[in-house]
Every structure is written in C-alpha cells, then in structure tokens.
Design an enzyme around this catalytic site. Structure first.
Site, short mmCIF file in Angstrom:
data_model
loop_
_atom_site.label_atom_id
_atom_site.label_comp_id
_atom_site.label_asym_id
_atom_site.label_seq_id
_atom_site.Cartn_x
_atom_site.Cartn_y
_atom_site.Cartn_z
N ASP A 105 0.86 -1.18 0.00
CA ASP A 105 0.00 0.00 0.00
C ASP A 105 0.91 1.25 0.00
O ASP A 105 1.77 1.37 -0.87
CB ASP A 105 -0.95 -0.06 1.20
CG ASP A 105 -1.93 1.09 1.28
OD1 ASP A 105 -2.92 1.09 0.54
OD2 ASP A 105 -1.70 2.00 2.09
N HIS A 303 -7.29 -6.26 -0.88
CA HIS A 303 -6.19 -5.32 -0.72
C HIS A 303 -5.15 -5.73 0.32
O HIS A 303 -3.98 -5.41 0.18
CB HIS A 303 -6.76 -3.95 -0.34
CG HIS A 303 -5.72 -2.89 -0.20
ND1 HIS A 303 -4.99 -2.42 -1.28
CD2 HIS A 303 -5.26 -2.21 0.89
CE1 HIS A 303 -4.14 -1.49 -0.86
NE2 HIS A 303 -4.27 -1.35 0.45
#
Length: 326
Positions: A105, A303
């Site tokens: 991320d 994610h």
C-alpha cells in the site's frame, strides 16, 4: 496471533524522524518491510517468522507517524523524501550497508521511491498491492478532484487536517473494522453496491463500510492491536502521508518518468481496486520495471494481501528473495 511473533525483537533506532520503532526476526540478508495505511509493523506478523525461517533478517518498521515511531508535528515532515531517509537510517542503524525493501500500500510507494532515491542502499524492491507508476502527469490533487463525479474520492476527503480525524477518532476500532472489511475479498461490498472509495455529498467515508463482521484474516485480538495503537497516537500522523502528495509530486520532479532498474517483484489482488484501476501501470512494467523478476495477481484476493493470503505471499517473497540475494 502471539505464536507468530514470540521470537521477534522490538527496537527503537535513530532516524531523521527522531526514532523509528522496528520489529526484527532472524539473521541473514536484511529485508526491510514497510506497511501501509492504516496499519503498522503488525501487518507483517506472518512474514517475519517465515522470512526468518528462510534465512533472512526480517525487519518490519512503524513508518513515522505510526505506532511507537516519532510523530513530527509539522505536516511537511511526512513527505516522501523524509520517509525514504528514515528507511536508509534504519538500514545503517542496524549495522548494514544495503537491504532489500518490500512495501504494501503506502509502503509500496515508499519502497519504490527508496530504490529510486537511494540506489546505494536499496538493491531490490518488492511491491504489494499498489503497482509502480512513474511520477508524471497532473498534480495529484487535481487528478483526485476529478474522480467520483458528484462524490468525493477518499484521498481528497483525507486532505483537510482534522476532517477525517473527526470521523475516525471517536470510534477507532469500529472505523478500522469497517475499513479493513471494505477492501477484503470476503467482506467487500458487491459490485452493484455503493463504492466505499467515495464519500457521498455531505457524508462520511464509513457510511459505505460493511458492518457486523470481520474479514476472515482478522481476529478480534488482532483488531485490538491495530486499534490500541491508533487510539494512543491518533490518526494525524498516518493521514499526513496523504496530505503531502502534492509536495511529493513537486519534490520528485527529477524522477519524472523514471524506471526502476533494480530487481523487482509485484504481487496484487485481483479484487483490489489498486490492481484494477492501475491495470495500465502493470501492463507498462516491461518499460517501468525492466528489472522485474516476477509479477503475480492473486485470484479472489483483496487489498490486505500479505494478511489475506499469507502463505502464498510468503512463498512468493521467499522464491523472489532467493533469486535476488543468492
């Protein structure tokens, strides 16, 4: 939870931020693990013992503004060049000259810029969830402002100091649970439902979070670990990375269009918007990542990739590390 981190060592080391907290396990070539938003070193709890067992010195940091690392008061202290300087300082504080850096991320962006800005320190880079896209184009705030039509993209929502904090901090644990669920494969909204990346006019981000259950990768105890850190520190440090995106765009002008030539790895989730929205960036890897060793998009994964699919990600990391550190 505790079984996976029993043998790890917590340390504070000096850095331009003041201090960086890290968790270390194993001996061998140094692998620096950099987390994203809204996480901490703890997001690498499954990788630390696996990499240590494979013969690596695995070190997961709290990025400045998070956890037990320093939290400078000046918003500009969270610009990308400062975060890269912290990474290099950690390597040297550990008595090493170089390292492989792996990020997830926001950590992927920090890792990519680490190999660009400090190629003397970082010899290979692993990128999880967020593909590499070279600096260029329009100012980020202008790009984000055009997204979502009548709604507000979450990155734009995060820009105003205090605004997101007012939503999150009265119920940190509940907000984190919803945010993690919104972008996990087993709990994310259906494609027909309202997109949790966008804020309805006059509303709050959490209005579109799933409610009532945690994703399968996250236990109540693990959520408590994340929540306790942000309840103690507040959210401003973590959000400050978003609030420097325009500064970073200006600061990194020398790297406009730059390719990363060091050996690299990408692992993304097929159900992650970071992978689907940036599909063109992945297609451009032969040009932008000429040192790419392998690229993987995991079916049915969201994610939080190194937590959702820890065993698969561990094996991919270990295989790649063997090729770049052997």
């Amino acid at each position: 939870m505790t079984r996976t981190i029993t043998d790890a060592t917590h340390r504070l080391v000096p850095s331009p931020a003041g201090r960086i907290h890290l968790v270390e396990q194993g001996t061998g070539p140094l692998v620096l693990l950099v987390h994203g938003f809204p996480e901490s070193w703890f997001s690498w709890r499954h990788q630390l013992p696996a990499l240590a067992a494979a013969g690596y010195r695995a070190v997961a940091i709290d990025v400045r503004g998070y956890g037990r690392s320093s939290r400078p008061g000046d918003a500009a202290a969270y610009r990308m060049r400062e975060l890269v300087a912290d990474n290099a300082a950690v390597v040297h504080a550990l008595g090493e000259e170089s390292a492989v850096v792996v990020g997830h991320d926001w950590g992927a962006a920090i890792a990519a810029n680490s190999v660009l800005i400090r190629p003397d320190v970082f010899r290979a880079v692993g990128l999880l969830s967020v593909p590499y896209a070279p600096r260029g184009g329009l100012r980020p705030s202008d790009v984000f402002a055009r997204m979502g039509g009548n709604e507000e993209f979450y990155v734009s929502y995060f820009q105003e100091p205090g605004r997101a904090e007012a939503e999150i901090e009265p119920d940190v644990r509940g907000w984190l649970a919803g945010f993690y669920a919104a972008f996990s494969a087993d709990t994310m909204p259906a494609p027909k439902d309202a997109d949790p990346h966008f804020v309805p006019g006059g509303g709050r981000l959490r209005e579109r979070f799933p409610a009532g259950r945690l994703p399968g990768w996250l236990s109540d105890d693990e959520l408590d670990v994340y929540a306790a850190e942000f309840e103690r520190t507040g959210m401003t440090g973590a959000l400050s990375l978003y609030r420097n995106m325009d500064r970073d765009w200006e600061d990194l002008a020398d790297f406009d269009g730059a390719s990363i030539t060091q050996p690299s790895l990408f692992i993304g989730g097929a159900l992650d918007a970071s992978t689907t929205w940036l599909a063109d960036a992945i297609k451009a890897y032969p040009t932008t990542l000429p040192g790419l060793v392998s690229s993987h998009v995991l079916d049915g994964c969201g994610h939080w990739i190194q937590q959702e699919r820890r065993d698969e990600v561990n094996q991919l990391l270990i295989n790649w590390l063997a090729s770049v550190t052997g």
